[in-house]
Design an enzyme around this catalytic site. Sequence first.
Site, short mmCIF file in Angstrom:
data_model
loop_
_atom_site.label_atom_id
_atom_site.label_comp_id
_atom_site.label_asym_id
_atom_site.label_seq_id
_atom_site.Cartn_x
_atom_site.Cartn_y
_atom_site.Cartn_z
N TYR A 177 6.16 81.02 130.36
CA TYR A 177 7.00 82.09 129.64
C TYR A 177 7.77 81.32 128.52
O TYR A 177 7.88 81.53 127.20
CB TYR A 177 7.81 83.10 130.19
CG TYR A 177 8.90 83.79 129.73
CD1 TYR A 177 8.27 84.65 128.68
CD2 TYR A 177 10.08 83.73 129.67
CE1 TYR A 177 9.26 85.51 127.99
CE2 TYR A 177 11.18 84.60 129.03
CZ TYR A 177 10.69 85.53 128.37
OH TYR A 177 11.57 86.08 127.34
N SER A 232 14.25 82.92 123.65
CA SER A 232 14.79 83.14 125.14
C SER A 232 15.73 81.92 125.45
O SER A 232 15.42 80.63 125.12
CB SER A 232 13.81 83.36 126.04
OG SER A 232 14.20 83.22 127.35
#
Length: 347
Positions: A170, A145
């Site tokens: 995350y 990501s």
Amino acid sequence: MTNFNIDLKNKTILITGIAGFIGSYLARELLKTFEGIRLIGIDNMNDYYDVGLKEMRLAELQQNTAFTFIKGSIADKTVVDDIFSIYKPQIVVNLAAQAGVRYSITNPRAYVESNLMGFFNILEACRYSYDEGCTGVEHLVYASSSSVYGSNKKVPYATEDKVDNPVSLYAATKKSNELMAHAYSKLYGIPSTGLRFFTVYGPAGRPDMAYFGFTNKMVKGQKIQIFNYGDMYRDFTYIDDIVTGVVNVMQKSPDFNEDGVKYKVYNIGNNQPESLMYFVETLEKCLMAEGIITLPAEKELLPMQPGDVYQTYADVDELVKDFGFKPSTGLAKGLEKFAKWYKEYYK
């Protein structure tokens, strides 16, 4: 010309997170493009967002006899081991993950379970796929990501940048995935490629993403919240460009790098950050053009949220060099397609 070294025809491919946004689009493209493939998909179908959307994506795939669906979690070692034992996937694309920056603040355990334990189970299964002289997994491709760049000041973000300062759990789990993949590639020779996705959007996307959430609120006549007083930039990347990038990468197992490891990481982003305010204005125009809303939304300007970053901006030079491909769908075109889908899906 790209030097592909993997022919996807007649391959058995495992995609985790198959009912997700990117997973379902990728599966459709593979089934349409490559002859003789056998596609295995796993998804736990959790209710992090509307399960109906996941079921809709899945229903389309299940019309194809080359597709097999397994409902289960990659955090369940037995389920993962059984898939590898029965189907013996040659290409693995790991897209299953607990997504979302803000949700990682309120429910961190879900991220450790799916993003860390789940990916560990995939790596272990890939490792043992070579046992007893078997050919095993030819290429592991996994989702990372843009969030790994954290509050990186240098732009555009390049894959060689230091990314040791995540601002959310995350992001930390995604950086951990890259480190875990590198270790397994070094120790067991698993060819692996990580893909840092930048703000993926499009029809049938994730309702927790800003463009979808804004739309839902506008339809109800509710106020939308705009953080950092609108002074934020995102490298919005249309889903079709993401899928093209993933399919390209799947066909090119990485060469040995300078450390003697078959390991690579790419950014897949539009290479053109757009301001949050321009994004909202463009979305409003697209929704009004389709008759979904009649007036611009009332806006509430708020300070930056915990875990958020000021901007994302992808350096895609490596992607262009290795594949001759660069995401290019403009925001107006992408949001227009989303608006048309939204109108049709929600009628």
